[in-house]
Motif scaffolding. Structure first.
Motif, short mmCIF file in Angstrom:
data_model
loop_
_atom_site.label_atom_id
_atom_site.label_comp_id
_atom_site.label_asym_id
_atom_site.label_seq_id
_atom_site.Cartn_x
_atom_site.Cartn_y
_atom_site.Cartn_z
N ILE A 63 0.83 -1.20 0.00
CA ILE A 63 0.00 0.00 0.00
C ILE A 63 0.87 1.25 0.00
CG2 ILE A 63 -1.61 1.37 1.38
CD1 ILE A 63 -2.88 -1.27 2.27
N GLY A 64 1.89 1.24 0.84
CA GLY A 64 2.79 2.38 0.90
C GLY A 64 3.51 2.61 -0.41
N LEU A 65 3.92 1.52 -1.07
CA LEU A 65 4.63 1.65 -2.35
C LEU A 65 3.70 2.11 -3.46
CD1 LEU A 65 6.93 -1.50 -2.25
CD2 LEU A 65 7.56 0.88 -1.90
N ILE A 66 2.40 1.69 -3.39
CA ILE A 66 1.43 2.17 -4.39
C ILE A 66 1.25 3.68 -4.27
CG2 ILE A 66 -1.02 2.13 -5.03
CD1 ILE A 66 -1.01 -0.86 -4.36
N LEU A 67 1.09 4.16 -3.03
CA LEU A 67 0.96 5.60 -2.81
C LEU A 67 2.21 6.33 -3.25
CD1 LEU A 67 -0.75 5.57 0.70
CD2 LEU A 67 -1.82 6.10 -1.50
N TRP A 68 3.36 5.73 -2.97
CA TRP A 68 4.64 6.35 -3.38
C TRP A 68 4.72 6.45 -4.90
CZ3 TRP A 68 8.51 4.24 -6.41
CH2 TRP A 68 9.72 4.94 -6.45
N ASN A 69 4.27 5.37 -5.59
CA ASN A 69 4.33 5.35 -7.05
C ASN A 69 3.37 6.36 -7.66
OD1 ASN A 69 5.50 4.11 -9.44
ND2 ASN A 69 3.44 3.26 -9.81
N MET A 70 2.19 6.52 -7.04
CA MET A 70 1.23 7.52 -7.53
C MET A 70 1.82 8.93 -7.42
SD MET A 70 -2.28 5.97 -5.89
CE MET A 70 -3.22 7.46 -6.26
N THR A 71 2.48 9.20 -6.33
CA THR A 71 3.12 10.51 -6.16
C THR A 71 4.25 10.69 -7.17
OG1 THR A 71 2.62 10.39 -3.80
CG2 THR A 71 4.23 12.04 -4.49
N ARG A 72 5.01 9.60 -7.42
CA ARG A 72 6.12 9.68 -8.37
C ARG A 72 5.60 10.01 -9.77
NH1 ARG A 72 8.33 6.57 -12.11
NH2 ARG A 72 6.83 4.91 -11.70
#
Length: 391
Positions: A53-62
């Motif tokens: 979940i954290g990596l998905i949010l990180w990727n969306m921000t990226r």
């Protein structure tokens, strides 16, 4: 991205490793670990979910950062900071969840290390009164300094039947552990080092005496022989006062009913109590002539060091009775409530502390009093031992 993939692979490996911690152990251990491994697996999955979940949010921000070409520098810096926080939060959350799960499982495993008393076959105190021993299918268990332990390795976990504690160790019958070189069944054996070494006295490979008792100080051996063997011509009660070198058959006059239990006076080898389905009977001449003591359902009996007799009796309810053989006087001792359809199976009195008594039930509950019934401590519940420090 290589760094991110490395973090994911590392946490995945840690999850797999946490599950493999439970891979060792015998069948019984695996049974007790099924529930623990299930929860550990769930915790490991949750830690990965938090990370993903954290990596998905990180990727969306990226992606937002990559597609926003007209974004001001300050806004870009804020997004980069947000990405770092998201990545750090996801890694920390996953690691904390995994660590908490492993910590819980470790604590649970340690708490599950309580001994299980399997098929209790006798109990007694050491001569100094400091140690309580209980024999079962898996060797001899020790209760000392408020803590339980098993004295034997898995290779030495013999099935001790007719277990009788004495001042210098114990006598027993039963069966050796699988792979042992000892005769099966034991016949009559003794040990002066609580089972580290066993000496065969007689009838090795021939007899397993379920009903057997030995005088605590006299070492007079009494057995109920169920069938003829090389040393005993017929069934019945036999006794030996020379370490099973010779046997004499008791005449058993006055004895009625099928024999269920035997108790031998600690110092006077000729005095013996036999419990049958009819009640309890007493003999002062090696079991040749018996007189009735109690006409009731007696479930167990034992002498204390002074020669007083203690009996478990079931008459509508469970009773523990102190019986004076000379005067025939009885004194009931207060006991805890026992489980339904349970009764006292074994009794022992501390040879150094006359007010300390321990009994075990047929359902493997173990209770101890140090003030002869004033207060009781439960040492085992359905065979699962309880250290005092746990209470």
């Amino acid at each position: 991205m290589k760094k991110i993939r490395g973090i994911i692979l590392f946490l995945l490996a840690m999850n797999i490793l946490s599950l493999s911690v439970l891979a060792d152990g015998n069948g019984d251990e695996h049974k007790s670990e099924i529930g623990i491994s299930t929860y550990l697996g769930v915790g490991a999955i949750l830690s990965l979910v938090l990370l993903v979940i954290g990596l998905i949010l990180w990727n969306m921000t990226r992606k937002k950062l990559a597609t926003s070409t007209n974004m001001k520098k300050n806004d870009r810096d804020l997004l980069r900071k947000k990405m770092s926080i998201q990545l750090m939060t996801s890694v920390i959350a996953g690691a904390v969840m995994l660590a908490a799960t492993i910590g819980w499982a470790t604590t649970r495993l340690e708490s599950d290390e309580s001994l299980e008393l399997k098929h209790i076959h006798g109990l007694g105190y050491s001569a100094d009164g400091d140690n309580l021993y209980i024999a079962a299918h898996d060797g001899v268990n020790l209760y000392a300094e408020d803590t339980w332990s098993n004295l034997h390795t898995k290779e030495e976990q013999h099935d001790f039947m007719g277990f009788s504690m004495v001042d210098e160790g114990f006598y027993s019958s039963g069966h050796p552990a699988p792979g042992s070189s000892l005769g099966n069944p034991f016949g009559v054996i003794k040990s002066d080092d609580m089972g580290e070494s066993l000496k065969t006295l007689d009838l090795s490979g021939e007899m397993d005496f379920h009903e057997m008792a030995v005088g605590y100080n006299s070492h007079a051996i009494y057995v109920l022989n169920p069938e003829p063997n090389s040393r005993m011509d017929e069934a019945g009660v036999y006794y030996s006062i020379d370490e099973a070198s010779t046997w004499e058959k008791s005449e058993m006059n006055g004895l009625e009913g099928a024999i269920r239990d035997i108790a031998v006076h600690p110092t006077e080898e000729e005095k013996v109590v036999v419990v049958t389905e009819v009640g309890a009977f007493y003999s002062e001449d090696f079991g040749n002539q018996f007189e009735p003591l109690v006409n009731a359902t007696v479930t167990s009996t034992a002498f204390d060091q002074a020669g007083k007799l203690f009996m478990g009796i079931y008459e509508e309810s469970n009773q523990l009775v102190e019986f004076d053989i000379s005067t025939k006087e009885q004194k009931e001792i207060s006991i805890p409530s026992l489980k339904e359809e349970d009764a006292i199976a074994y009794i022992t009195v501390n040879p150094q502390k006359a007010d300390e008594l321990t009994f075990a039930t047929f359902k493997k509950d173990v209770f101890q009093t140090k003030d002869m019934g004033g207060n009781w401590q439960q040492l085992a519940d359905l065979g699962i031992t309880k250290d005092k420090k746990e209470e």
